[in-house]
Scaffold this motif. Structure first.
Motif, short mmCIF file in Angstrom:
data_model
loop_
_atom_site.label_atom_id
_atom_site.label_comp_id
_atom_site.label_asym_id
_atom_site.label_seq_id
_atom_site.Cartn_x
_atom_site.Cartn_y
_atom_site.Cartn_z
N LYS A 256 0.84 -1.19 0.00
CA LYS A 256 0.00 0.00 0.00
C LYS A 256 0.88 1.24 0.00
O LYS A 256 1.98 1.23 0.53
N ALA A 257 0.38 2.29 -0.61
CA ALA A 257 1.11 3.54 -0.62
C ALA A 257 1.26 4.06 0.81
O ALA A 257 0.36 3.88 1.63
N PRO A 258 2.38 4.70 1.13
CA PRO A 258 2.61 5.17 2.50
C PRO A 258 1.71 6.33 2.87
O PRO A 258 1.15 7.01 2.02
N ALA A 259 1.59 6.54 4.16
CA ALA A 259 0.86 7.71 4.65
C ALA A 259 1.67 8.97 4.40
O ALA A 259 2.90 8.96 4.50
N GLY A 266 -0.63 13.14 -3.04
CA GLY A 266 -0.38 11.75 -3.37
C GLY A 266 1.06 11.34 -3.14
O GLY A 266 1.91 12.13 -2.71
N ALA A 267 1.34 10.06 -3.41
CA ALA A 267 2.68 9.49 -3.24
C ALA A 267 3.13 8.88 -4.56
O ALA A 267 2.37 8.22 -5.25
N VAL A 268 4.40 9.12 -4.90
CA VAL A 268 4.98 8.54 -6.11
C VAL A 268 5.77 7.30 -5.71
O VAL A 268 6.69 7.38 -4.90
N LYS A 284 6.28 2.89 -12.31
CA LYS A 284 6.18 4.14 -11.57
C LYS A 284 4.74 4.61 -11.62
O LYS A 284 4.11 4.59 -12.67
N GLU A 285 4.21 5.01 -10.47
CA GLU A 285 2.80 5.39 -10.40
C GLU A 285 2.59 6.38 -9.27
O GLU A 285 3.29 6.37 -8.26
N VAL A 286 1.61 7.27 -9.45
CA VAL A 286 1.20 8.20 -8.41
C VAL A 286 -0.07 7.64 -7.76
O VAL A 286 -1.07 7.42 -8.45
N LEU A 287 -0.02 7.39 -6.46
CA LEU A 287 -1.14 6.80 -5.74
C LEU A 287 -1.54 7.70 -4.58
O LEU A 287 -0.76 8.54 -4.11
N GLN A 288 -2.75 7.50 -4.11
CA GLN A 288 -3.20 8.19 -2.92
C GLN A 288 -2.69 7.46 -1.68
O GLN A 288 -2.51 6.24 -1.71
N PRO A 289 -2.42 8.19 -0.58
CA PRO A 289 -1.92 7.54 0.63
C PRO A 289 -2.82 6.39 1.06
O PRO A 289 -4.04 6.52 1.10
N GLY A 290 -2.19 5.26 1.32
CA GLY A 290 -2.93 4.08 1.76
C GLY A 290 -3.54 3.25 0.65
O GLY A 290 -4.11 2.18 0.91
#
Length: 322
Positions: A256-259, A266-268, A284-290
């Motif tokens: 899961k993406a980090p907090a 967001g988190a890369v 490589k992806e930009v995700l929302q936290p969690g």
């Protein structure tokens, strides 16, 4: 940044160190010019000749890497060229391929000198490599990227740089043209692993390993240290090189993406692999936290996963290295 391992008993100790050194080396070469106290403009003068007979070559385009303006210049009738108005800094001169000829890149350091004069760039007839990529049954593999990488020798601290690349056609054939003389490693790569966003729970089992095609070095080995270099003289053509892309077990990684802070956009997340020379991103992806994510199609090996929280404008807030 701690690497993690997928089902492999072999740990390439120098993998991450090579990545760090390569990144630092690239940053030094491609960084902004370093100003000297004088701040005066610099110049570069020289000529381009044919290495075989020493005759000047007119109409050859020369580009200056690291310069504020990337427009090239062309040699005159005597093979001469002049580049002016450069700020103090380090530069690289690259000659565009000309009628089947190539020239080595020339490094010029103008940080503390008013200019560089008398540079002679020799053109050598370019070399060529051709061959075919097949599967275990001898059938062709289309749309496989084949790259020629300059051989760094057996020094584990040096990273080979990609000199030329081409895709195989419907018959699995490839042609790498415009190569300078030297020693090369050949790498055949299928399309990379895909990064997918997927919702899953902690209790959910990982997908079962499956079989897929993985990259292979000439003459059909999975490890760069086992690859056979291909040596080319000026103007030499090597034909009929053929090796097999084999299938092996591939795996999935889930997390899961980090907090991140509330103000973060967001988190890369970025995944790299030693086989990809430590500088190329596999996913490589930009995700929302969690947010949950999954990457599948990974062969056995050592991987590095890095996460960066982004500020609203897109700049980095801070990095997380799981």
């Amino acid at each position: 940044m701690k690497p993690f391992l997928l089902h492999s008993s072999k740990l390439p100790a120098a993998a991450f160190a090579r990545w760090v050194l390569a990144a630092a080396f690239i940053a030094i070469l491609s960084g902004a010019p370093q100003e000297s106290p004088s701040g005066e403009s610099r110049f570069i003068k020289g000529k381009v000749i044919r290495a075989a007979d020493g005759q000047p070559v007119a109409g050859v385009e020369i580009r200056v890497f690291g310069a504020p303006q990337q427009d090239g210049v062309r040699t005159d009738e005597s093979g001469g060229f002049a580049i002016r108005g450069l700020p103090p800094g380090k530069y690289g001169l690259m000659v565009a391929p000309w009628s089947g000829y190539r020239a080595p890149e020339v490094a010029v350091d103008l940080r503390f000198l008013p200019g560089a004069d008398g540079i002679v760039i020799p053109l050598r007839k370019s070399a060529r490599i051709s061959g075919r990529i097949v599967n275990k049954d001898g059938k062709p593999w289309p749309k496989i990227q084949v790259s020629a990488l300059r051989d760094p020798g057996r020094n584990p601290w040096r990273v080979p740089d990609r000199a030329m690349a081409a895709l195989t056609d419907r018959e699995g054939r490839f042609v790498l043209e415009g190569l300078d003389q030297g020693s090369y490693l050949l790498l055949a790569e299928p399309p990379p692993a895909r990064w997918t966003q997927k919702s899953w729970s902690v209790d959910e089992a990982l997908p079962e390993p499956r079989r897929a095609v993985v990259p292979a070095w000439y003459p059909g080995v999975p490890d760069r240290d086992l690859a056979s270099p291909v040596s080319l003289a000026a103007g030499e053509e090597k034909e009929g090189l053929e090796w097999e892309l084999a299938e092996t077990r591939v795996y999935c990684v889930q997390s899961k993406a980090p907090a991140c802070p509330k103000e973060a956009d967001g988190a890369v997340l970025e995944l790299t692999n030693e086989l990809y020379l430590g500088s190329a991103s596999m996913a490589k992806e930009v995700l929302q936290p969690g947010q949950a994510w999954e990457v599948c199609g990974l062969a056995e090996g050592e991987y590095v996963l890095a996460a960066v929280c982004r500020a609203p404008e897109g700049q980095e807030l801070y990095s997380i290295h799981p």
